[in-house]
Every structure is written in structure tokens, then in C-alpha cells.
Design an enzyme around this catalytic site. Structure first.
Site, PDB file in Angstrom:
ATOM      1  N   PRO A  50     -17.878  -2.921  12.799  1.00 22.46           N
ATOM      2  CA  PRO A  50     -18.283  -2.992  11.409  1.00 22.46           C
ATOM      3  C   PRO A  50     -19.770  -2.676  11.302  1.00 22.46           C
ATOM      4  O   PRO A  50     -20.542  -3.025  12.191  1.00 22.46           O
ATOM      5  CB  PRO A  50     -17.992  -4.435  11.004  1.00 22.46           C
ATOM      6  CG  PRO A  50     -17.621  -5.158  12.223  1.00 22.46           C
ATOM      7  CD  PRO A  50     -17.457  -4.195  13.341  1.00 22.46           C
ATOM      8  N   ASP A  80      12.592   2.947  -8.607  1.00 21.67           N
ATOM      9  CA  ASP A  80      13.000   2.902  -7.194  1.00 21.67           C
ATOM     10  C   ASP A  80      14.513   3.121  -7.145  1.00 21.67           C
ATOM     11  O   ASP A  80      15.284   2.171  -7.046  1.00 21.67           O
ATOM     12  CB  ASP A  80      12.616   1.529  -6.625  1.00 21.67           C
ATOM     13  CG  ASP A  80      12.979   1.403  -5.150  1.00 21.67           C
ATOM     14  OD1 ASP A  80      13.162   2.441  -4.490  1.00 21.67           O
ATOM     15  OD2 ASP A  80      13.084   0.248  -4.674  1.00 21.67           O
TER      16      ASP A  80
HETATM   17  C1  SPV Z   1      10.866  -2.152  -1.177  1.00 21.85           C
HETATM   18  O1  SPV Z   1       9.761  -2.720  -1.119  1.00 21.85           O
HETATM   19  O2  SPV Z   1      10.992  -1.012  -1.620  1.00 21.85           O
HETATM   20  C2  SPV Z   1      12.064  -2.833  -0.708  1.00 21.85           C
HETATM   21  C3  SPV Z   1      12.105  -4.277  -0.710  1.00 21.85           C
HETATM   22  O3  SPV Z   1      12.994  -2.151  -0.386  1.00 21.85           O
HETATM   23  S1  SPV Z   1      12.811  -4.730  -2.211  1.00 21.85           S
HETATM   24  O4  SPV Z   1      12.061  -4.165  -3.280  1.00 21.85           O
HETATM   25  O5  SPV Z   1      12.781  -6.189  -2.235  1.00 21.85           O
HETATM   26  O6  SPV Z   1      14.178  -4.245  -2.219  1.00 21.85           O
HETATM   27 MG    MG Z   2      12.916  -0.179  -0.946  1.00 25.01          MG
END
Ligand code: SPV
Ligand code: MG
Length: 629
Positions: free
Chosen positions: A38, A119
Site C-alpha cells: 500500500p 436476471d
Molecule cells: C445471483 O447472484 O445471480 C444468483 C444468486 O444466482 S440468487 O440471486 O440468489 O439466485
Molecule cells: Mg444468478
């Protein structure tokens, strides 16, 4: 794998509790040497990405090594280079040891959310790999990648090859059907993959890996899909038999009970199968349980899966609101990181430091001794006297940076704390002269000694000047050059103040009628006590010292400090000497001290009258500039 099984087993139960008896005992194992030492102030102690010398294979192996050594790894989510740097550097002192995260989780949820996408298998592997590469680039710790379903076996093979080559330590794939939906939304449909199809995918992934250490981890979604613990255990068995290097059990319940039940049943299952892959948990919903408790219950990898992204989202919303509500961003300042800290965090400081090493001008420091107390302005350092609404130092900083210098050092003393009100992202290095009442500017200057060594420009704290003067001083080929105002001799009868005066070595008679262009001259005498009629010039308070010039000045200073007794040139004692005294000392030692004659472009603030003159000048300059625009 047998070794890993034994090690993990050995740590899995009572020993964990023992090892963690003081919640952190086990961390003693990991006094990992940092990839880079550091540097500089604590705020700037951040990891400098460019200096991270960890090769992919080394990083890849580090996760298994960590689990072997201390029984578990604590992992934090990252979704960008910057979040990676923050996660890499996060640390606390815990019972005398440094406690850090052991690696990172590259999450499908947060990678997608960073891009503004859901997602739901929308962000493809190419894009994910791009983010992973971004994080790898600026960090040194192991990375566990969320591989979603892994796609079909062919896609998964390519993904494994790619991730392993990059130096990723593990990929976790979930036993759902493509396209999957995030597991945390109870209303989403969660269709499970046929366990045999999934087991084959695990086999396919493991077949193509080049190292034993790259882990293919199977994630059980039975509890997410609501099909119960028994289904999870049966699938776990199939995946272990298929060769899974780890098992992740997931739930969206807030109560950890089911997870702990699984962990309890996991041990006899593994004992029966003769192999215990690492056990992984993602305690997002059941986060009342501590990492220590999870470890004590047999978990070897604990992933805090989305907190960095959720933290930044909250902070961004708050700041956007604050700026709208305040009709400006001032109120946002205490809620955000300073640009200086961002610069330090991402290594910008290192870039400028290296620029300085290669650029003649940027190597120079600008040193402003501003410690003294002036009877005309008793309430503040002179640097902070306001001229047309801005403190003197603002004008100086502007001229300094226009001249191309970026290492600015202020030596403070009298009312020094007032500098703390300066913007936090301003890049000033402060040195302190606590003895400012008993010393003068020479002593102040030498408080900045370490910034003088590669050459510097001296700037008195009470002058306004045009950056051209700085430029001209630096551009001379001499080692020590003082800006001298030749107009002094025409005004000498009007001036009542005690000025720093100078006499040149080749005194030019009828100087004002000379047709010669302004030139450099050697200085013979310098000081306040010079006879006014004899003096030709006034020292402006701007001087340039090349590396050699600075070296000569420093050598003389330290010699005189050792040997000087009694008066030192115009000072009663060396300790109370002015910079001009030491310059006179240099002249007496035959070191050339040059003067560069200037006629305009500077102003000195000695008293309130000077402030009024400066304000008029500044305002007329501003209006001339806006007329020209
Ligand atoms: C993610 O972080 O994308 C996961 C974990 O797959 S969860 O969102 O809990 O499914
Ligand atoms: Mg995931």
C-alpha cells in the site's frame, strides 16, 4: 480431491467451532502478502490494479488453497472493475489480524442489473465474460462465476474452457431449465432440469478443464422450486457421483432452518459416497445467520451475492434525489466519494505520478510557504485572503496548473486548520510548520524538503501572478532563477514597505533606456536591507529551482543549520532566516543565482489597500475576458 475432502471434513464440524472460537481465529491462517505494498496516505491505500502481478493459474488455485488452509472462503459480489477494487480492499482489524474477503462472486443478477436488464438468461456469456475480465484486470483474489444453467453441454464446455483460461476458480451452475428466472422471486416459474441431464452437463464441464483446481459446482434449486429437501439430497448424490467439486444449496426463505437441515444430512451422504465436495451457501434471504455459524455447520464457501450492487443502487437514487431537491450538487458532497479518492482508487494518481517522472515540468513541485502570521491579516493564512470572492490560493492554483504542474505543496502554520475547508478533491499536499511564530519562510520551505528534491517552484503565499511568469522561469536554462520586477526603481520613492530587493552582478547603468530585451542576469545581492537607491529590482516571490538548484539550496541549508551561529545574513539567527538569506549565502558560495526581469503580471497583497487594487485588477481582467468572448 481426496485431500480436499479430508481437509474440508477435518474443518467441517467441531474443529471449525474451535478454530473460530474467537470468531476469526481461523483468519490467522491467511496473512496473504499483498500483490503490491500500500502506498501513501490511508485514503490512497487502495489496490493499484496495474501493479497486481497475479497470473491466471495462481489466482485459480488460490480458492482451493484458501479452503484447504482455513476451511472456508468468504466471498463478496462484484459487478464491475470499481466494485472489484472496493471488494478487494475491504478490510477490518479483527483481534489483531486483518480480516478481508477471500474472493468475489460474479453474479448473473447483479451483472444483468448493472446493465439495466432482468436476471432471466438475457445477458449472454460474451457480455458476462467481459465483466469478469474487467474484474480480473483490477483485482488479485479468486473469482467464483455464476454460470446460470450453463446452457447445453456444448456451451458449458466452452464456458469452462474460457473461464479456466482467464483464471476463474469456480463456476456454479444451477439445475434449472434454460431460460432460467432468478431464484429469489417466489412468483417466478422455476422449472427444474432432469437431474441426469444436469449430471451429464457437470461431467462435460469437468472433462474439458485443464487443471484439477478449477471447480465445477452444482447448485441445487429444489428448495427454490418447492420440491423439498429429499429431492435436493437425491440430486446432490447424483451430482457428486457425476464429479461435482462443490454443492450449493439455495433457498429464498428467510429462515436458515432448511439449509441447516440440508447441511446436516450432507455429511452422512458424503461419508457414504466417500467424497465430500465443498458446500456452498448464499445467505441473501436467511441473513440472520452469521458466517461463523454457517462455517460451524459445514459450509465452506459463503457468498454475499448482491450487496455491492444493491448498495450502489440505493446511493445513486439518493444522490439523484438530493441534487434535484437542492437545485445544485453541494448538498450531495457529504454523501459521495471525493474525486480525489476515486482517482486514488482506480490508480489515476499512479498515472500522474509516472507522468511527473517523465515530464520536465510535471516533475516540479510548486511549494507555497503559507505558515506565517501577517499583522495586516491576523485572522487567516494569507493564502486564504479573499480577492473578488476567491482566496488568493485559488488564483495561484489556477496559474500553477496552467503552467503544467500538478504537485502542489502548501506549508501551513498560522490558522492552518482553515485550509481544511478547501474542497476535498483539491490536490494539495500539506506540510506543517508548528514553529511558525519563531521562524520565517526559510524554515517553512524546508518543512517541504522532500518535495524540493526533483526541482521546484517557490511561490510566496501573498502574490497573484500570471502563469506566463512561471513558464518563463521554468524555460530558462539556469538552475536557480528568481522573478525580479525592474519597475521597482521607478517607484522606489513611493513605496513604504520593506521589500526583498536585488542588485545584479553587472549593474546596468541607465537601465531604463536600454534597448536590450529583458534578460537573465546574475544576482549579486539580495535582501531587505539593501540600500534603496542601490537596488535595481524587487524580488517578486516566484523562483525556480532545477533539480541541481534544489540540491545546492538543500546542501547549503543543512550545512548552515549545522554550523551557523549568531546572525545569518539579515537574520538574527539561522533559525529565523528568510529564503533570501539562504540565497545570499549561495551567491557568496559562488553558486549562480539568476534573475529574470519582468515588468507586469503580478501583484502582492501586503495590506487592505493591496486587496482593493487586486480586486479592481481581477474584475477588469474578468470583464476584458468576457468582452473578448
Ligand atoms: C445471483 O447472484 O445471480 C444468483 C444468486 O444466482 S440468487 O440471486 O440468489 O439466485
Ligand atoms: Mg444468478
Amino acid at each position: 480431491m481426496a485431500t480436499l475432502y479430508l481437509t474440508a471434513r477435518r474443518f467441517a464440524k467441531a474443529d471449525y467451532v474451535k478454530a473460530l472460537s474467537a470468531d476469526g481465529e481461523a483468519y490467522r491462517f491467511r496473512q496473504r502478502p499483498r500483490a503490491t505494498a500500500p502506498s501513501r496516505s490511508s485514503e490512497k491505500e487502495e489496490f493499484m490494479a496495474i501493479d497486481a502481478k497475479v497470473m491466471p493459474e495462481q489466482r485459480l488455485r488460490a480458492l482451493t488453497e484458501c479452503i484447504k488452509n482455513k476451511g472456508f472462503a468468504r466471498i463478496l459480489e462484484t459487478h464491475s472493475g470499481l466494485s472489484g477494487i472496493v471488494a478487494e480492499n475491504a478490510a477490518i482489524e479483527h483481534e489483531g489480524s486483518r480480516l478481508e474477503f477471500d474472493g468475489f462472486w460474479e453474479s448473473s443478477l447483479t451483472d444483468s442489473a448493472t446493465k439495466g436488464f432482468p436476471d432471466a438468461s438475457i445477458v449472454g456469456n460474451d457480455s458476462r465474460v467481459h465483466t469478469i475480465d474487467e474484474i480480473l484486470n483490477v483485482t488479485s483474489k479468486p473469482i467464483v462465476v455464476d454460470g446460470d444453467t450453463g446452457g447445453d453441454p456444448a456451451q458449458f464446455r466452452y464456458l469452462v474452457r474460457h473461464l479456466e483460461r482467464l483464471g476463474v476458480s469456480a463456476v456454479i451452475i444451477e439445475d434449472k431449465v434454460y431460460p432460467k428466472r432468478n431464484s429469489l422471486d417466489a412468483s417466478a416459474s422455476q422449472s427444474l432440469e432432469d437431474p441426469e441431464v444436469f449430471a451429464n452437463k457437470i461431467r462435460a464441464g469437468r472433462e474439458v478443464r485443464a487443471t484439477e483446481e478449477f471447480m465445477v459446482i452444482a447448485r441445487l434449486e429444489s428448495l427454490i422450486a418447492g420440491v423439498g429437501l429429499q429431492d435436493a439430497l437425491e440430486r446432490a448424490e447424483q451430482y457428486i457421483v457425476a464429479g461435482a467439486d462443490g454443492i450449493m444449496i439455495h433457498t429464498s426463505k428467510r429462515d436458515p432452518e432448511e439449509i441447516l437441515e440440508f447441511a446436516k444430512a450432507y455429511e452422512p451422504l458424503c461419508a457414504r459416497l466417500g467424497r465430500r465436495p465443498v458446500l456452498v451457501s448464499v445467505p441473501t434471504t436467511y441473513n440472520s445467520i452469521s458466517d461463523t455459524e454457517l462455517v460451524a455447520n459445514g459450509f465452506n464457501v459463503i457468498i454475499h451475492a448482491n450487496h455491492m450492487l444493491r448498495a450502489s443502487h440505493k446511493a445513486m437514487k439518493e444522490i439523484a434525489q438530493t441534487i434535484l431537491e437542492s437545485n445544485r450538487s453541494l448538498e450531495a458532497d457529504p454523501l459521495i466519494t471525493s474525486t480525489a479518492e476515486i482517482f486514488a482508487t482506480v490508480g489515476f494518481d499512479l498515472v500522474t505520478e509516472r507522468d511527473r517522472e517523465t515530464s520536465q515540468v510535471q516533475r516540479l513541485s510548486a511549494i507555497i510557504p503559507a505558515a506565517g502570521k501577517d499583522a495586516a491579516f491576523p485572522d487567516a493564512p494569507k493564502s486564504l485572503i479573499p480577492i473578488a470572492g476567491r482566496p488568493v490560493i485559488d488564483y495561484q492554483l489556477e496559474a500553477i496548473s496552467k503552467a503544467g504542474m500538478n504537485q502542489i505543496v502548501v506549508v501551513r502554520g498560522h490558522e492552518g486548520l482553515q485550509f481544511d475547508t478547501r474542497p476535498t478533491d483539491e490536490k494539495i499536499t500539506f506540510c506543517e510548520n508548528p514553529n511558525y511564530e519563531d521562524t520565517f519562510d526559510l524554515f517553512s520551505l524546508f518543512q517541504a524538503d522532500k518535495y524540493m528534491q526533483r526541482g521546484f517552484v517557490l511561490i510566496y503565499s501573498d502574490i497573484l501572478f500570471d502563469q506566463d511568469i512561471l513558464q518563463r522561469l521554468i524555460d530558462t536554462d539556469e538552475d536557480i532563477v528568481l522573478a525580479l520586477d525592474g519597475s521597482y526603481q521607478y517607484h522606489r520613492h513611493e513605496i513604504e514597505k520593506r521589500l526583498d530587493l536585488a542588485v545584479s552582478a553587472n549593474r546596468r547603468e541607465s537601465h531604463h533606456r536600454s534597448l536590450q530585451p529583458p534578460a537573465l542576469m546574475e544576482i549579486a545581492r539580495l535582501g531587505k536591507n539593501i540600500d534603496r537607491e542601490a537596488a535595481e529590482f524587487e524580488f517578486v516571490g516566484l523562483a525556480y529551482f532545477s533539480e541541481r538548484g534544489a540540491e545546492a539550496l538543500r546542501r547549503a541549508y543543512y550545512e548552515c543549520q549545522r554550523t551557523a551561529a549568531g546572525p545569518f545574513h539579515e537574520a538574527a539567527l539561522f533559525k529565523m532566516a528568510s529564503i533570501t538569506d539562504l540565497l545570499q549565502e549561495l551567491i557568496n558560495r559562488d553558486v549562480a543565482v539568476h534573475g529574470l526581469e519582468i515588468h507586469k503580471g503580478w501583484l502582492e497583497i501586503h495590506n487592505q489597500k493591496d486587496v482593493a487594487v487586486a480586486e479592481r485588477e481581477v474584475l477588469s481582467l474578468v470583464s476584458a475576458e468576457s468582452a473578448a468572448d
